[in-house]
Design a protein around this motif. Structure first.
Motif, PDB file in Angstrom:
ATOM      1  N   LYS A   1       0.816  -1.211   0.000  1.00 28.43           N
ATOM      2  CA  LYS A   1       0.000   0.000   0.000  1.00 28.43           C
ATOM      3  C   LYS A   1       0.855   1.268   0.000  1.00 28.43           C
ATOM      4  CE  LYS A   1      -3.858  -0.047   2.171  1.00 28.43           C
ATOM      5  NZ  LYS A   1      -4.927  -0.073   3.207  1.00 28.43           N
ATOM      6  N   GLN A   2       1.911   1.307   0.814  1.00 29.38           N
ATOM      7  CA  GLN A   2       2.759   2.506   0.863  1.00 29.38           C
ATOM      8  C   GLN A   2       3.459   2.733  -0.476  1.00 29.38           C
ATOM      9  OE1 GLN A   2       2.780   4.795   3.254  1.00 29.38           O
ATOM     10  NE2 GLN A   2       1.184   3.536   4.204  1.00 29.38           N
ATOM     11  N   HIS A   3       3.859   1.632  -1.101  1.00 25.58           N
ATOM     12  CA  HIS A   3       4.511   1.725  -2.413  1.00 25.58           C
ATOM     13  C   HIS A   3       3.522   2.283  -3.444  1.00 25.58           C
ATOM     14  CE1 HIS A   3       7.989   0.980  -4.784  1.00 25.58           C
ATOM     15  NE2 HIS A   3       7.439   0.065  -5.571  1.00 25.58           N
ATOM     16  N   GLN A   4       2.297   1.798  -3.401  1.00 32.42           N
ATOM     17  CA  GLN A   4       1.271   2.296  -4.314  1.00 32.42           C
ATOM     18  C   GLN A   4       1.013   3.783  -4.087  1.00 32.42           C
ATOM     19  OE1 GLN A   4      -2.366  -0.171  -4.914  1.00 32.42           O
ATOM     20  NE2 GLN A   4      -1.420  -1.527  -3.435  1.00 32.42           N
ATOM     21  N   LEU A   5       0.911   4.189  -2.822  1.00 32.81           N
ATOM     22  CA  LEU A   5       0.627   5.585  -2.508  1.00 32.81           C
ATOM     23  C   LEU A   5       1.727   6.509  -3.033  1.00 32.81           C
ATOM     24  CD1 LEU A   5      -0.750   5.268   1.135  1.00 32.81           C
ATOM     25  CD2 LEU A   5      -2.022   6.021  -0.878  1.00 32.81           C
ATOM     26  N   ARG A   6       2.982   6.092  -2.859  1.00 34.25           N
ATOM     27  CA  ARG A   6       4.101   6.915  -3.346  1.00 34.25           C
ATOM     28  C   ARG A   6       4.044   7.064  -4.861  1.00 34.25           C
ATOM     29  NH1 ARG A   6       7.064   4.269   0.804  1.00 34.25           N
ATOM     30  NH2 ARG A   6       7.767   2.662  -0.673  1.00 34.25           N
ATOM     31  N   HIS A   7       3.763   5.971  -5.553  1.00 34.50           N
ATOM     32  CA  HIS A   7       3.763   6.033  -7.012  1.00 34.50           C
ATOM     33  C   HIS A   7       2.557   6.785  -7.567  1.00 34.50           C
ATOM     34  CE1 HIS A   7       7.358   3.831  -8.215  1.00 34.50           C
ATOM     35  NE2 HIS A   7       7.180   3.113  -7.136  1.00 34.50           N
ATOM     36  N   TRP A   8       1.400   6.630  -6.898  1.00 34.29           N
ATOM     37  CA  TRP A   8       0.251   7.415  -7.344  1.00 34.29           C
ATOM     38  C   TRP A   8       0.496   8.893  -7.094  1.00 34.29           C
ATOM     39  CZ3 TRP A   8      -2.965   6.109 -10.815  1.00 34.29           C
ATOM     40  CH2 TRP A   8      -3.428   4.805 -10.938  1.00 34.29           C
ATOM     41  N   HIS A   9       1.221   9.219  -6.040  1.00 34.83           N
ATOM     42  CA  HIS A   9       1.562  10.632  -5.788  1.00 34.83           C
ATOM     43  C   HIS A   9       2.458  11.165  -6.907  1.00 34.83           C
ATOM     44  CE1 HIS A   9       2.673  14.314  -3.824  1.00 34.83           C
ATOM     45  NE2 HIS A   9       3.935  13.964  -3.753  1.00 34.83           N
ATOM     46  N   LYS A  10       3.454  10.387  -7.317  1.00 34.60           N
ATOM     47  CA  LYS A  10       4.331  10.811  -8.418  1.00 34.60           C
ATOM     48  C   LYS A  10       3.525  10.990  -9.708  1.00 34.60           C
ATOM     49  CE  LYS A  10       8.513   8.479  -6.711  1.00 34.60           C
ATOM     50  NZ  LYS A  10       9.475   7.379  -6.978  1.00 34.60           N
ATOM     51  N   LEU A  11       2.622  10.042  -9.966  1.00 37.08           N
ATOM     52  CA  LEU A  11       1.816  10.135 -11.181  1.00 37.08           C
ATOM     53  C   LEU A  11       0.858  11.320 -11.103  1.00 37.08           C
ATOM     54  CD1 LEU A  11       1.290   8.845 -13.906  1.00 37.08           C
ATOM     55  CD2 LEU A  11      -0.402   7.351 -12.832  1.00 37.08           C
ATOM     56  N   ARG A  12       0.382  11.628  -9.909  1.00 34.30           N
ATOM     57  CA  ARG A  12      -0.497  12.798  -9.742  1.00 34.30           C
ATOM     58  C   ARG A  12       0.211  14.069 -10.194  1.00 34.30           C
ATOM     59  NH1 ARG A  12      -1.569  16.776  -5.793  1.00 34.30           N
ATOM     60  NH2 ARG A  12       0.220  16.062  -4.582  1.00 34.30           N
ATOM     61  N   LEU A  13       1.485  14.209  -9.854  1.00 33.88           N
ATOM     62  CA  LEU A  13       2.234  15.395 -10.250  1.00 33.88           C
ATOM     63  C   LEU A  13       2.399  15.454 -11.772  1.00 33.88           C
ATOM     64  CD1 LEU A  13       4.992  15.396  -7.475  1.00 33.88           C
ATOM     65  CD2 LEU A  13       2.813  16.638  -7.514  1.00 33.88           C
ATOM     66  N   ILE A  14       2.624  14.287 -12.386  1.00 33.11           N
ATOM     67  CA  ILE A  14       2.737  14.244 -13.847  1.00 33.11           C
ATOM     68  C   ILE A  14       1.405  14.615 -14.493  1.00 33.11           C
ATOM     69  CG2 ILE A  14       3.089  12.703 -15.824  1.00 33.11           C
ATOM     70  CD1 ILE A  14       5.103  11.153 -14.100  1.00 33.11           C
ATOM     71  N   LEU A  15       0.313  14.067 -13.967  1.00 35.46           N
ATOM     72  CA  LEU A  15      -1.003  14.359 -14.525  1.00 35.46           C
ATOM     73  C   LEU A  15      -1.373  15.830 -14.353  1.00 35.46           C
ATOM     74  CD1 LEU A  15      -3.018  11.214 -13.387  1.00 35.46           C
ATOM     75  CD2 LEU A  15      -2.309  11.784 -15.704  1.00 35.46           C
ATOM     76  N   LYS A  16      -0.918  16.420 -13.259  1.00 37.62           N
ATOM     77  CA  LYS A  16      -1.195  17.836 -13.038  1.00 37.62           C
ATOM     78  C   LYS A  16      -0.506  18.679 -14.112  1.00 37.62           C
ATOM     79  CE  LYS A  16      -1.130  18.900  -8.747  1.00 37.62           C
ATOM     80  NZ  LYS A  16      -0.668  19.251  -7.384  1.00 37.62           N
ATOM     81  N   ARG A  17       0.770  18.375 -14.370  1.00 35.13           N
ATOM     82  CA  ARG A  17       1.486  19.104 -15.425  1.00 35.13           C
ATOM     83  C   ARG A  17       0.845  18.849 -16.788  1.00 35.13           C
ATOM     84  NH1 ARG A  17       6.036  17.219 -12.456  1.00 35.13           N
ATOM     85  NH2 ARG A  17       6.365  15.538 -13.962  1.00 35.13           N
ATOM     86  N   THR A  18       0.430  17.597 -17.015  1.00 30.70           N
ATOM     87  CA  THR A  18      -0.203  17.259 -18.291  1.00 30.70           C
ATOM     88  C   THR A  18      -1.512  18.013 -18.463  1.00 30.70           C
ATOM     89  OG1 THR A  18       0.756  15.041 -18.125  1.00 30.70           O
ATOM     90  CG2 THR A  18      -0.993  15.353 -19.740  1.00 30.70           C
ATOM     91  N   ARG A  19      -2.288  18.120 -17.394  1.00 28.20           N
ATOM     92  CA  ARG A  19      -3.588  18.815 -17.454  1.00 28.20           C
ATOM     93  C   ARG A  19      -3.398  20.266 -17.874  1.00 28.20           C
ATOM     94  NH1 ARG A  19      -7.231  20.983 -13.183  1.00 28.20           N
ATOM     95  NH2 ARG A  19      -8.466  22.522 -14.316  1.00 28.20           N
ATOM     96  N   TYR A  20      -2.454  20.965 -17.238  1.00 31.68           N
ATOM     97  CA  TYR A  20      -2.269  22.380 -17.576  1.00 31.68           C
ATOM     98  C   TYR A  20      -1.638  22.536 -18.956  1.00 31.68           C
ATOM     99  CZ  TYR A  20      -3.671  23.388 -12.818  1.00 31.68           C
ATOM    100  OH  TYR A  20      -4.402  23.479 -11.655  1.00 31.68           O
ATOM    101  N   GLY A  21      -0.845  21.562 -19.369  1.00 33.47           N
ATOM    102  CA  GLY A  21      -0.320  21.585 -20.728  1.00 33.47           C
ATOM    103  C   GLY A  21      -1.418  21.392 -21.760  1.00 33.47           C
ATOM    104  N   VAL A  22      -2.327  20.454 -21.493  1.00 36.59           N
ATOM    105  CA  VAL A  22      -3.435  20.205 -22.424  1.00 36.59           C
ATOM    106  C   VAL A  22      -4.371  21.410 -22.478  1.00 36.59           C
ATOM    107  CG1 VAL A  22      -5.494  18.770 -22.794  1.00 36.59           C
ATOM    108  CG2 VAL A  22      -3.305  17.694 -22.285  1.00 36.59           C
ATOM    109  N   GLU A  23      -4.492  22.143 -21.362  1.00 33.90           N
ATOM    110  CA  GLU A  23      -5.278  23.376 -21.395  1.00 33.90           C
ATOM    111  C   GLU A  23      -4.753  24.320 -22.478  1.00 33.90           C
ATOM    112  OE1 GLU A  23      -5.485  25.513 -17.756  1.00 33.90           O
ATOM    113  OE2 GLU A  23      -7.058  24.261 -16.901  1.00 33.90           O
ATOM    114  N   LEU A  24      -3.425  24.432 -22.563  1.00 30.48           N
ATOM    115  CA  LEU A  24      -2.822  25.287 -23.582  1.00 30.48           C
ATOM    116  C   LEU A  24      -3.113  24.755 -24.987  1.00 30.48           C
ATOM    117  CD1 LEU A  24       0.667  26.074 -22.007  1.00 30.48           C
ATOM    118  CD2 LEU A  24      -1.353  27.526 -22.041  1.00 30.48           C
ATOM    119  N   LEU A  25      -2.992  23.442 -25.159  1.00 28.56           N
ATOM    120  CA  LEU A  25      -3.278  22.845 -26.463  1.00 28.56           C
ATOM    121  C   LEU A  25      -4.713  23.135 -26.897  1.00 28.56           C
ATOM    122  CD1 LEU A  25      -1.663  19.290 -26.058  1.00 28.56           C
ATOM    123  CD2 LEU A  25      -0.702  21.254 -27.256  1.00 28.56           C
ATOM    124  N   VAL A  26      -5.646  22.853 -25.999  1.00 23.11           N
ATOM    125  CA  VAL A  26      -7.067  23.026 -26.330  1.00 23.11           C
ATOM    126  C   VAL A  26      -7.374  24.503 -26.569  1.00 23.11           C
ATOM    127  CG1 VAL A  26      -9.420  22.796 -25.411  1.00 23.11           C
ATOM    128  CG2 VAL A  26      -7.773  20.933 -25.118  1.00 23.11           C
TER     129      VAL A  26
END
Length: 251
Positions: free
Chosen positions: A148-173
């Protein structure tokens, strides 16, 4: 037509810079949750703009100062969310002074005005976002077999990537590039993973405080809810794989 595109890019840049300036002034006057939240969003949108033009315009010092300012507000934001959810004594934290960056941003805009009108950064930026998402999904630890702790750490890392991706896609759209459905999906995933991160922070704070039966029951309930969230995320991550494939150009 070329001048129209160039003007649109400059208007987009000025709008985001103006939003950042307004959010900075508001936060300097009052560090309430709404102002903290608005500043963090404005800073991330501005970071996405800088990343869009980074192949031609790169001011590393500007990006570092923005990232530092947004990062310093994370602890204050977590404390405000915890206080709103569980109450208790005021957190007593003051907001760090955030920079206006007026001169640096004006210099950046001057550089943008010199970019050739026929240069289009959007396809390359979309590929960059897709590859970053692919790297995040390829990291081990996102499946139910991991602890569970391993999953939480990796989902946190992916959350940061998705956040950057979201704001990048805002620019694209915003420039008529890409699919608006990507933005809808990314926003939903940002909300999901934000709730998981909030629960993670609440669990740490509740565990440190100790306390009686009511707090212990809250801890048990929170752990069970996080376990359910992790199971749901494991089942739903195929959506992100599909998004990664849709964002990568067909060769």
């Amino acid at each position: 037509m070329e001048m129209m595109v160039q003007t649109t890019w400059q208007e987009q840049a000025r709008r985001l810079i103006d939003q950042y300036g307004a959010a900075t002034l508001a936060l300097r006057q009052q560090a309430a949750p709404a102002e903290v939240h608005a500043y963090r969003i404005a800073a991330r949108r501005l970071l996405a703009l800088l990343a869009l033009w980074r192949p031609l315009i790169h001011q590393s010092g500007l990006e570092r100062r923005l990232m530092r300012a947004a990062g310093k507000l994370s602890a204050l934001r977590d404390a405000q969310v915890y206080e709103a959810r569980f109450g208790g004594k005021p957190h007593g934290m003051s907001a760090p002074r955030v920079p206006m960056l007026t001169v640096r941003l004006a210099r950046w805009l001057d550089r943008l005005a010199q970019v050739p009108a026929d240069f289009n950064p959007l396809p390359l930026f979309q590929m960059q976002l897709a590859l970053s998402l692919a790297d995040g999904l390829a990291e081990p630890g996102l499946d139910a077999c991991a602890g569970k702790q391993h999953q939480l750490r990796h989902w946190h890392k992916l959350r940061l990537i998705l956040k950057r991706t979201r704001y990048g896609v805002e620019l694209l759209v915003g420039q008529g590039h890409g699919d608006p459905a990507w933005l809808v999906m990314l926003t939903a995933w940002q909300d999901r993973l934000g709730q998981l991160q909030d629960a993670r922070q609440w669990l740490k704070r509740l565990s440190r405080k100790g306390g009686g039966g009511k707090r212990q029951r809250e801890l048990v309930r929170l752990k069970a809810a996080m376990g359910c969230q992790l199971q749901q995320l494991d089942c739903q991550q195929a959506e992100l794989v599909g998004l990664r494939m849709a964002m990568l150009p067909v060769v």
